[in-house]
Design a protein around this motif. Structure first.
Motif, PDB file in Angstrom:
ATOM      1  N   CYS A  21     -23.351 -25.515 -32.570  1.00 32.66           N
ATOM      2  CA  CYS A  21     -24.044 -25.494 -33.859  1.00 32.66           C
ATOM      3  C   CYS A  21     -22.996 -25.574 -34.965  1.00 32.66           C
ATOM      4  CB  CYS A  21     -24.860 -24.214 -34.023  1.00 32.66           C
ATOM      5  SG  CYS A  21     -26.171 -24.031 -32.798  1.00 32.66           S
ATOM      6  N   TYR A  22     -23.369 -26.244 -36.033  1.00 32.15           N
ATOM      7  CA  TYR A  22     -22.498 -26.389 -37.192  1.00 32.15           C
ATOM      8  C   TYR A  22     -23.154 -25.710 -38.381  1.00 32.15           C
ATOM      9  CZ  TYR A  22     -20.319 -29.874 -34.245  1.00 32.15           C
ATOM     10  OH  TYR A  22     -19.707 -30.506 -33.201  1.00 32.15           O
ATOM     11  N   VAL A  23     -22.370 -24.893 -39.083  1.00 36.77           N
ATOM     12  CA  VAL A  23     -22.849 -24.175 -40.254  1.00 36.77           C
ATOM     13  C   VAL A  23     -21.786 -24.300 -41.332  1.00 36.77           C
ATOM     14  CG1 VAL A  23     -23.417 -21.884 -41.184  1.00 36.77           C
ATOM     15  CG2 VAL A  23     -24.188 -22.510 -38.888  1.00 36.77           C
ATOM     16  N   THR A  24     -22.181 -24.705 -42.525  1.00 38.54           N
ATOM     17  CA  THR A  24     -21.255 -24.673 -43.655  1.00 38.54           C
ATOM     18  C   THR A  24     -21.488 -23.387 -44.420  1.00 38.54           C
ATOM     19  OG1 THR A  24     -22.811 -25.961 -44.993  1.00 38.54           O
ATOM     20  CG2 THR A  24     -21.021 -27.175 -43.926  1.00 38.54           C
ATOM     21  N   SER A  25     -20.433 -22.904 -45.069  1.00 35.65           N
ATOM     22  CA  SER A  25     -20.544 -21.671 -45.840  1.00 35.65           C
ATOM     23  C   SER A  25     -19.489 -21.660 -46.931  1.00 35.65           C
ATOM     24  CB  SER A  25     -20.365 -20.452 -44.935  1.00 35.65           C
ATOM     25  OG  SER A  25     -19.011 -20.317 -44.547  1.00 35.65           O
ATOM     26  N   PRO A  26     -19.663 -20.780 -47.926  1.00 34.68           N
ATOM     27  CA  PRO A  26     -18.551 -20.580 -48.860  1.00 34.68           C
ATOM     28  C   PRO A  26     -17.326 -20.140 -48.060  1.00 34.68           C
ATOM     29  CG  PRO A  26     -20.535 -19.473 -49.661  1.00 34.68           C
ATOM     30  CD  PRO A  26     -20.820 -19.943 -48.259  1.00 34.68           C
ATOM     31  N   LYS A  27     -16.154 -20.542 -48.514  1.00 35.46           N
ATOM     32  CA  LYS A  27     -14.930 -20.249 -47.760  1.00 35.46           C
ATOM     33  C   LYS A  27     -14.745 -18.760 -47.503  1.00 35.46           C
ATOM     34  CE  LYS A  27     -12.331 -24.035 -49.737  1.00 35.46           C
ATOM     35  NZ  LYS A  27     -11.061 -24.369 -50.353  1.00 35.46           N
ATOM     36  N   ASP A  28     -15.133 -17.924 -48.450  1.00 34.07           N
ATOM     37  CA  ASP A  28     -14.896 -16.484 -48.318  1.00 34.07           C
ATOM     38  C   ASP A  28     -15.913 -15.783 -47.420  1.00 34.07           C
ATOM     39  OD1 ASP A  28     -16.952 -16.875 -50.176  1.00 34.07           O
ATOM     40  OD2 ASP A  28     -16.389 -15.134 -51.372  1.00 34.07           O
ATOM     41  N   VAL A  29     -16.897 -16.519 -46.897  1.00 33.70           N
ATOM     42  CA  VAL A  29     -17.954 -15.923 -46.077  1.00 33.70           C
ATOM     43  C   VAL A  29     -17.849 -16.356 -44.611  1.00 33.70           C
ATOM     44  CG1 VAL A  29     -20.472 -15.808 -45.799  1.00 33.70           C
ATOM     45  CG2 VAL A  29     -19.485 -15.824 -48.079  1.00 33.70           C
ATOM     46  N   GLY A  30     -17.161 -17.436 -44.332  1.00 36.05           N
ATOM     47  CA  GLY A  30     -17.119 -18.003 -42.987  1.00 36.05           C
ATOM     48  C   GLY A  30     -16.633 -17.041 -41.925  1.00 36.05           C
ATOM     49  N   GLU A  31     -15.573 -16.305 -42.206  1.00 35.94           N
ATOM     50  CA  GLU A  31     -15.030 -15.388 -41.205  1.00 35.94           C
ATOM     51  C   GLU A  31     -16.013 -14.252 -40.907  1.00 35.94           C
ATOM     52  OE1 GLU A  31     -11.058 -12.706 -40.726  1.00 35.94           O
ATOM     53  OE2 GLU A  31     -10.823 -14.732 -41.567  1.00 35.94           O
ATOM     54  N   LYS A  32     -16.681 -13.745 -41.923  1.00 40.89           N
ATOM     55  CA  LYS A  32     -17.669 -12.681 -41.726  1.00 40.89           C
ATOM     56  C   LYS A  32     -18.822 -13.176 -40.856  1.00 40.89           C
ATOM     57  CE  LYS A  32     -20.949  -9.809 -44.212  1.00 40.89           C
ATOM     58  NZ  LYS A  32     -21.675  -9.630 -45.453  1.00 40.89           N
ATOM     59  N   LEU A  33     -19.310 -14.389 -41.126  1.00 34.58           N
ATOM     60  CA  LEU A  33     -20.381 -14.958 -40.310  1.00 34.58           C
ATOM     61  C   LEU A  33     -19.910 -15.146 -38.868  1.00 34.58           C
ATOM     62  CD1 LEU A  33     -21.815 -17.638 -42.767  1.00 34.58           C
ATOM     63  CD2 LEU A  33     -22.911 -15.491 -42.101  1.00 34.58           C
ATOM     64  N   ALA A  34     -18.712 -15.680 -38.693  1.00 32.94           N
ATOM     65  CA  ALA A  34     -18.174 -15.920 -37.345  1.00 32.94           C
ATOM     66  C   ALA A  34     -18.076 -14.617 -36.561  1.00 32.94           C
ATOM     67  CB  ALA A  34     -16.809 -16.598 -37.439  1.00 32.94           C
ATOM     68  N   GLU A  35     -17.519 -13.590 -37.179  1.00 32.56           N
ATOM     69  CA  GLU A  35     -17.382 -12.307 -36.489  1.00 32.56           C
ATOM     70  C   GLU A  35     -18.742 -11.709 -36.148  1.00 32.56           C
ATOM     71  OE1 GLU A  35     -14.868  -9.942 -39.013  1.00 32.56           O
ATOM     72  OE2 GLU A  35     -13.080 -11.084 -38.453  1.00 32.56           O
ATOM     73  N   GLY A  36     -19.700 -11.838 -37.050  1.00 35.20           N
ATOM     74  CA  GLY A  36     -21.038 -11.324 -36.783  1.00 35.20           C
ATOM     75  C   GLY A  36     -21.709 -12.031 -35.618  1.00 35.20           C
ATOM     76  N   LEU A  37     -21.549 -13.332 -35.540  1.00 29.20           N
ATOM     77  CA  LEU A  37     -22.139 -14.093 -34.437  1.00 29.20           C
ATOM     78  C   LEU A  37     -21.511 -13.722 -33.098  1.00 29.20           C
ATOM     79  CD1 LEU A  37     -22.409 -17.523 -36.250  1.00 29.20           C
ATOM     80  CD2 LEU A  37     -24.340 -16.242 -35.285  1.00 29.20           C
ATOM     81  N   VAL A  38     -20.192 -13.555 -33.072  1.00 30.39           N
ATOM     82  CA  VAL A  38     -19.514 -13.188 -31.828  1.00 30.39           C
ATOM     83  C   VAL A  38     -19.847 -11.741 -31.460  1.00 30.39           C
ATOM     84  CG1 VAL A  38     -17.254 -12.861 -30.736  1.00 30.39           C
ATOM     85  CG2 VAL A  38     -17.697 -14.922 -32.083  1.00 30.39           C
ATOM     86  N   ASN A  39     -19.819 -10.832 -32.429  1.00 32.21           N
ATOM     87  CA  ASN A  39     -20.141  -9.429 -32.148  1.00 32.21           C
ATOM     88  C   ASN A  39     -21.567  -9.239 -31.649  1.00 32.21           C
ATOM     89  OD1 ASN A  39     -17.644  -8.233 -32.710  1.00 32.21           O
ATOM     90  ND2 ASN A  39     -18.084  -8.107 -34.896  1.00 32.21           N
ATOM     91  N   SER A  40     -22.489 -10.066 -32.121  1.00 34.76           N
ATOM     92  CA  SER A  40     -23.888  -9.963 -31.685  1.00 34.76           C
ATOM     93  C   SER A  40     -24.143 -10.731 -30.388  1.00 34.76           C
ATOM     94  CB  SER A  40     -24.826 -10.461 -32.785  1.00 34.76           C
ATOM     95  OG  SER A  40     -24.627 -11.845 -33.007  1.00 34.76           O
TER      96      SER A  40
END
Length: 110
Positions: free
Chosen positions: A6-25
């Motif tokens: 899956c591909y998701v675009t995000s503001p640069k300052d939010v990408g890492e938070k989204l990535a960590e949340g997806l992996v943690n969940s």
């Protein structure tokens, strides 16, 4: 078990938070963050241009619906880009890694 990317675009300052949340969940086994892409799109009748991050998310195909809902609930955009496609071929060991590092899909209950 099939895999998807899956591909998701995000503001640069939010990408890492989204990535960590997806992996943690356990909705994603791995998320690559491509730190800068330029997106050109039309929003509310106006052409926009933004510098964004691009997330490349590896998951089980059966988790895509749950992943999309998670992104929508945790993303700052009103209408986040979430597009997914099946992985039709890949290194067997890596596909096993995806399976081993994502949760089992919820069973359908009759």
């Amino acid at each position: 078990m099939s895999c998807a990317v899956c591909y998701v675009t995000s503001p640069k300052d939010v990408g890492e938070k989204l990535a960590e949340g997806l992996v943690n969940s356990e909705l994603a086994a791995c998320v690559n963050i491509i730190p800068q892409v330029t997106s050109v799109y039309k929003w509310e009748g106006k052409v926009e241009k933004e510098e964004e991050a691009l997330l490349m998310i590896k998951t089980r195909k059966e988790l895509v619906g749950e992943l999309v809902e998670w992104v929508k609930a945790n993303h700052p955009y009103d209408c986040p880009e979430v597009i997914c496609t099946d992985i039709t071929e890949g290194a067997p060991g890596y596909l096993d890694f995806v399976k081993s590092n994502t949760k089992a899909p919820k069973a359908d209950v009759c």
